[in-house]
Design an enzyme around this catalytic site. Sequence first.
Site, mmCIF file in Angstrom:
data_model
loop_
_atom_site.group_PDB
_atom_site.id
_atom_site.type_symbol
_atom_site.label_atom_id
_atom_site.label_comp_id
_atom_site.label_asym_id
_atom_site.label_seq_id
_atom_site.Cartn_x
_atom_site.Cartn_y
_atom_site.Cartn_z
ATOM 1 N N CYS A 13 0.539 -1.266 0.153
ATOM 2 C CA CYS A 13 -0.487 -0.637 0.329
ATOM 3 C C CYS A 13 1.025 1.261 0.087
ATOM 4 C CB CYS A 13 -0.648 0.162 1.347
ATOM 5 S SG CYS A 13 0.010 -0.796 2.797
ATOM 6 N N HIS B 168 -3.092 6.730 4.222
ATOM 7 C CA HIS B 168 -1.125 6.835 5.099
ATOM 8 C C HIS B 168 -0.884 7.920 3.328
ATOM 9 C CE1 HIS B 168 -1.854 2.163 6.010
ATOM 10 N NE2 HIS B 168 -0.668 1.845 4.787
#
Length: 340
Positions: A130, A243
Amino acid sequence: MGYRIVVVGATGNVGREMLNILAERAFPVDEIAVLASRKSLGTEVSFGDKTLKTKDLATFDFTGWDIALFAVGSGPTKEFAPKAAAAGCVVIDNSSLYRYDPDVPLIVPEVNADAVMGYTKKNIIANPNCSTAQMVVALKPLHDRARIKRVVVSTYQSVSGSGKEGMDELWEQTKAVYNPTKDVPPTKFTKEIAFNVIPHIDVFMEDGSTKEEWKMVAETKKIIDPKIKVTATCVRVPVFVGHSEAINIEFEDHLDEDEARDILREAPGIMVIDKREDGGYVTPKECVGDFATFISRIRQDSTIDNGLNLWCVSDNLRKGAALNAVQIAEVLGQKALKKG
């Protein structure tokens, strides 16, 4: 004509997000099967306006199915992905199992879509980590213009990257801060995550880096250019979803911050929000549910020749996992598995 699609791990965070995105993007689905482990057998999940019941992964026959989106760990993937591939079903795997296999393409569609044709060697395509996925979306258009020599990245990764257990632990520990009689010791993380940051994601390696940091190095080289030097520090932060990354880039050629801003504005999958004023940037909370990778704080680094700094934010359950997998399926349909 549409495709016969299988979602493996349909009851998890990423599996459910895959189903949402397949519906949102109107992926041409003729038939869909949702699979889970035996303990989750019969669990209901949503696909658009439909409610589906999960089937047992262990007994499922992949023969006649076109694409399987795997959202389970490396263990079950190692057992069942080869079976699906051998049955003629193309596997798009979200685990780390096949990312570093030279015979398996590692794909971020905005960056290296043409590499998808390498799937024929094993009938498997890998989805990157990710934290890597959002970074390479930002790096590739800049690399094409000025050639990147070195990247220094510090990540601020949400707890959803560690699954539902990580999200639950943050929630329970946060509540416990306001309830002195309740103690919630860390179980998913190595230290308390509520009101804290933990500079440790995945296992430690011999050189002192963590495996998460190593993944960013290896995957960036495989996806963009093996000549790029990358060093990373990956940190878990008390954010549920999204994130963030502070990225420092050193180029071979000079790249002005204004030109970099223009290049990123035109690049696929990127949204630039970069105003030099209070609130003129994107935070992880604001990116949740969005398809884009957001770029802010673009500025020259005067401490090195040809340097830039930028801030990169993305929904890790989407671009970092489920969205990227669905985009790979879309590319696969366009380039290889054409229907109708």
